[in-house]
Design an enzyme around this catalytic site. Sequence first.
Site, mmCIF file in Angstrom:
data_model
loop_
_atom_site.group_PDB
_atom_site.id
_atom_site.type_symbol
_atom_site.label_atom_id
_atom_site.label_comp_id
_atom_site.label_asym_id
_atom_site.label_seq_id
_atom_site.Cartn_x
_atom_site.Cartn_y
_atom_site.Cartn_z
ATOM 1 C CG ASP A 79 -2.056 41.146 -40.017
ATOM 2 O OD1 ASP A 79 -1.993 41.380 -38.794
ATOM 3 O OD2 ASP A 79 -1.076 40.766 -40.686
ATOM 4 C CE1 TYR A 92 4.122 41.230 -43.439
ATOM 5 C CE2 TYR A 92 1.777 41.683 -43.477
ATOM 6 C CZ TYR A 92 2.848 40.985 -42.961
ATOM 7 O OH TYR A 92 2.628 40.039 -41.994
ATOM 8 C CE LYS A 104 1.883 41.388 -38.313
ATOM 9 N NZ LYS A 104 1.442 41.568 -39.697
#
Length: 281
Positions: A44, A49, A74
């Site tokens: 994930d 990030y 995401k």
Amino acid sequence: MEYITTRNGGSLPLIGLGTWQITDREKMLEVIRDAYEAGYRLIDTAAAYSNEIAISKAIENAGIPRSEIMLSDKVWNTSRGYNEVQEACRKSLKKLKTDYLDLYLIHWPASMKLYENWAEINAETWRGMEQLLADGLVKEIGVSNFKIHHLEELNKTAKVKPAVDQMEIHPGLYPKDIIDYCSENGICVEASSPLGNGQILSDKSLNEIAGTHNKTVAQICIRWILDKGVIAIPKSTSRSRIQENIDVFDFSLSSEETETIDNLPFCGGLGIDPDEVVSFG
Ligand code: A2P
């Protein structure tokens, strides 16, 4: 590893590897190699990030075939909108050196504190997500940090319903209403920060329960999450803890223990209410 079936007939492992705050490339290689060897098959990440390149290099250097792992990413808040989300996805695909994502999520709903037309913004971003799905760039689409009212608004215009809603869940932060809503509406729930960023591990009740089972508090947290039908995505940079976090299939919590954990007050983690976001919405 056990799997959960999505509304579209796809499957997701019950435990995935969280990568938030891991940016160092050497460390990422170690983490991904260790996780793969331990049996993790879902990684994930998020554009926010800043580790997509580190992940792609790690997968390559660890010699893991793309088809052997699932990549979940995401879109960040600065790329909301029909065209913007598609452009952002293409950038992420390039960084991850892959031609598809297994799962793509809207990281945060547009904040109602910042946007009067938050529902319209989410709907437009979702339309772009549906386009990515139709174009075969992503296999499943979903959301993150969406509460019930966000999901209900999205439902008014969505042609494809979200497969997943990822949110912070751990002992002390148990959004039962959203989990129940998702279960009734065929949405898989994923728990980010299942250990409350490591801040809840000294809680007295959790330690007592862990002692009873000869397990660690981290394992108690993850077992409790899985028992709710929720996917857990713990993050660790240590080989032994990566292994420990997946070793949760040989014990069960009693109903009293479950009730104790269900009712724990907030004792650590981020605890951000998506409706209150004003700084990064
Ligand atoms: P580390 O990377 O040194 O293992 P969350 O997944 O809720 O965000 O929690 C991540 C934090 O919890 C990290 O600081 C991680 O540190 C720590 N952590 C992860 N797994 C364990 C474990 N099994 N025992 C103790 N701490 C853990």
